[in-house]
Write a protein that holds these residues in place. Structure first.
Motif, PDB file in Angstrom:
ATOM      1  N   ASN A 196      17.718  47.102 101.308  1.00  8.65           N
ATOM      2  CA  ASN A 196      16.462  46.089 100.959  1.00  8.65           C
ATOM      3  C   ASN A 196      16.706  44.983 101.948  1.00  8.65           C
ATOM      4  O   ASN A 196      17.604  44.667 102.407  1.00  8.65           O
ATOM      5  N   ALA A 197      15.791  44.286 102.054  1.00  7.65           N
ATOM      6  CA  ALA A 197      15.874  42.949 102.800  1.00  7.65           C
ATOM      7  C   ALA A 197      16.886  41.999 102.387  1.00  7.65           C
ATOM      8  O   ALA A 197      17.411  41.231 103.197  1.00  7.65           O
ATOM      9  N   SER A 198      17.270  42.235 100.997  1.00  6.48           N
ATOM     10  CA  SER A 198      18.551  41.508 100.523  1.00  6.48           C
ATOM     11  C   SER A 198      19.847  42.012 100.742  1.00  6.48           C
ATOM     12  O   SER A 198      20.621  41.476 100.140  1.00  6.48           O
ATOM     13  N   TYR A 199      19.867  43.130 101.387  1.00  7.36           N
ATOM     14  CA  TYR A 199      21.128  43.815 101.936  1.00  7.36           C
ATOM     15  C   TYR A 199      21.695  44.569 100.652  1.00  7.36           C
ATOM     16  O   TYR A 199      22.565  45.042 100.583  1.00  7.36           O
ATOM     17  N   GLU A 200      20.688  44.992  99.657  1.00  5.50           N
ATOM     18  CA  GLU A 200      21.286  45.628  98.628  1.00  5.50           C
ATOM     19  C   GLU A 200      20.794  47.204  99.119  1.00  5.50           C
ATOM     20  O   GLU A 200      19.717  47.561  99.491  1.00  5.50           O
ATOM     21  N   PRO A 201      21.672  48.183  98.629  1.00  3.24           N
ATOM     22  CA  PRO A 201      21.589  49.374  99.053  1.00  3.24           C
ATOM     23  C   PRO A 201      20.333  50.166  98.332  1.00  3.24           C
ATOM     24  O   PRO A 201      20.378  50.053  97.088  1.00  3.24           O
ATOM     25  N   ARG A 233       7.585  52.443 112.997  1.00  2.00           N
ATOM     26  CA  ARG A 233       6.686  51.595 112.383  1.00  2.00           C
ATOM     27  C   ARG A 233       6.812  50.254 112.163  1.00  2.00           C
ATOM     28  O   ARG A 233       6.204  49.542 111.810  1.00  2.00           O
ATOM     29  N   GLU A 234       8.004  49.972 112.816  1.00  2.00           N
ATOM     30  CA  GLU A 234       8.932  48.594 112.668  1.00  2.00           C
ATOM     31  C   GLU A 234       9.016  48.118 111.254  1.00  2.00           C
ATOM     32  O   GLU A 234       8.429  46.794 111.014  1.00  2.00           O
ATOM     33  N   VAL A 235       8.978  48.882 110.302  1.00  2.00           N
ATOM     34  CA  VAL A 235       9.259  48.509 108.946  1.00  2.00           C
ATOM     35  C   VAL A 235      10.776  47.939 108.567  1.00  2.00           C
ATOM     36  O   VAL A 235      10.965  47.078 107.805  1.00  2.00           O
ATOM     37  N   VAL A 236      11.688  48.442 109.483  1.00  2.00           N
ATOM     38  CA  VAL A 236      13.024  48.141 109.420  1.00  2.00           C
ATOM     39  C   VAL A 236      13.774  47.310 110.507  1.00  2.00           C
ATOM     40  O   VAL A 236      13.234  47.911 111.697  1.00  2.00           O
ATOM     41  N   ASP A 237      15.097  46.824 110.373  1.00  2.00           N
ATOM     42  CA  ASP A 237      15.793  46.532 111.600  1.00  2.00           C
ATOM     43  C   ASP A 237      17.056  47.238 111.484  1.00  2.00           C
ATOM     44  O   ASP A 237      17.461  47.504 110.472  1.00  2.00           O
ATOM     45  N   ALA A 238      17.643  47.375 112.553  1.00  2.00           N
ATOM     46  CA  ALA A 238      19.043  47.953 112.816  1.00  2.00           C
ATOM     47  C   ALA A 238      20.159  46.933 111.948  1.00  2.00           C
ATOM     48  O   ALA A 238      19.801  45.648 112.488  1.00  2.00           O
ATOM     49  N   VAL A 239      20.921  47.316 111.421  1.00  2.00           N
ATOM     50  CA  VAL A 239      21.963  46.412 110.700  1.00  2.00           C
ATOM     51  C   VAL A 239      23.439  46.683 111.495  1.00  2.00           C
ATOM     52  O   VAL A 239      24.057  45.826 111.730  1.00  2.00           O
ATOM     53  N   ILE A 283      19.841  56.446 116.573  1.00  2.00           N
ATOM     54  CA  ILE A 283      19.017  55.861 115.130  1.00  2.00           C
ATOM     55  C   ILE A 283      20.535  55.142 114.457  1.00  2.00           C
ATOM     56  O   ILE A 283      21.537  55.698 114.364  1.00  2.00           O
ATOM     57  N   PRO A 284      20.364  53.727 114.310  1.00  2.00           N
ATOM     58  CA  PRO A 284      21.378  53.210 113.757  1.00  2.00           C
ATOM     59  C   PRO A 284      21.943  53.667 112.116  1.00  2.00           C
ATOM     60  O   PRO A 284      20.787  54.430 111.607  1.00  2.00           O
ATOM     61  N   THR A 285      23.055  53.679 111.918  1.00  2.00           N
ATOM     62  CA  THR A 285      23.385  54.510 110.528  1.00  2.00           C
ATOM     63  C   THR A 285      23.062  53.594 109.446  1.00  2.00           C
ATOM     64  O   THR A 285      23.185  53.973 108.197  1.00  2.00           O
ATOM     65  N   VAL A 286      22.746  52.264 109.585  1.00  2.00           N
ATOM     66  CA  VAL A 286      22.428  51.275 108.437  1.00  2.00           C
ATOM     67  C   VAL A 286      21.095  50.704 109.042  1.00  2.00           C
ATOM     68  O   VAL A 286      21.123  49.943 110.174  1.00  2.00           O
ATOM     69  N   LEU A 287      20.071  50.744 108.033  1.00  2.00           N
ATOM     70  CA  LEU A 287      18.658  50.069 108.221  1.00  2.00           C
ATOM     71  C   LEU A 287      18.549  49.090 107.002  1.00  2.00           C
ATOM     72  O   LEU A 287      18.770  49.562 106.157  1.00  2.00           O
ATOM     73  N   ARG A 288      17.923  48.125 107.572  1.00  2.00           N
ATOM     74  CA  ARG A 288      17.496  47.152 106.674  1.00  2.00           C
ATOM     75  C   ARG A 288      15.848  46.840 106.372  1.00  2.00           C
ATOM     76  O   ARG A 288      15.249  46.611 107.527  1.00  2.00           O
TER      77      ARG A 288
END
Length: 173
Positions: free
Chosen positions: A8-13, A28-34, A50-55
């Motif tokens: 989530n935007a709060s870094y909650e899985p 769709r530019e809904v997420v950012d790579a973390v 593709i990054p393995t963690v997205l936010r």
């Protein structure tokens, strides 16, 4: 690895999602790579990383969901370790080597005394300890629990296999 961790935007899985879903969210530019770690998605003409963690860019209000109780989940939560004596599969007890099949779910408050299938009332126990405890409470059987059974913080996002290192800081492991 065939999946991507979505935060989530709060870094909650939030979930473990397939690579194709992750690609859709990225496009769709809904997420950012973390994370710097990437996983490849091969297409007919190109291979995408593709990054393995997205936010998520925007916070999504998700009601608190408890981890679903099941016998298998209790065994995984307890790492197939007996709550009373601490033995694990591969250990020797009463002259034989224990296997996964030698472990069962013990009800701290027995079902006959209205004990329920809940995270806090169930734990992994080896057959000898479970039989010794029988239909009694642990203190009535003269047994002590090595830990207090608790509801897991995170629903088992990863059903099987090892958890990637870059996920562990977000899963609080």
């Amino acid at each position: 690895m065939v999946a991507v961790l979505l935060l989530n935007a709060s870094y909650e899985p939030l979930a473990v999602i397939p690579k194709r879903r992750a690609l859709s969210l990225l496009l769709r530019e809904v997420v950012d790579a973390v994370s710097e770690e990437v996983v490849a998605l091969s297409g007919a003409a190109t291979t995408l990383e593709i990054p393995t963690v997205l936010r998520l860019r925007r916070y999504v209000n998700v009601p608190k969901r408890g981890a679903s109780w099941s016998r298998r989940a209790v065994m995984r939560r307890d790492s197939y370790t007996c709550i009373y004596c601490g033995v694990q599969p591969g250990s020797r007890k009463h002259g034989r080597i224990l296997r996964h099949a030698d472990f069962s779910v013990d009800h701290i408050v027995p079902k006959s005394r209205n004990g329920r299938n809940t995270w806090t009332n169930t734990a992994c126990a080896c057959s000898p300890c479970n039989n010794r405890k029988g239909n009694r409470l642990p203190h009535e059987a003269g047994m002590h629990m090595r830990w207090e059974p608790k509801t897991p913080r995170v629903d088992y996002l990863v059903a099987s296999g090892s958890i990637p290192e870059e996920w562990k800081i977000y899963l609080q492991m």
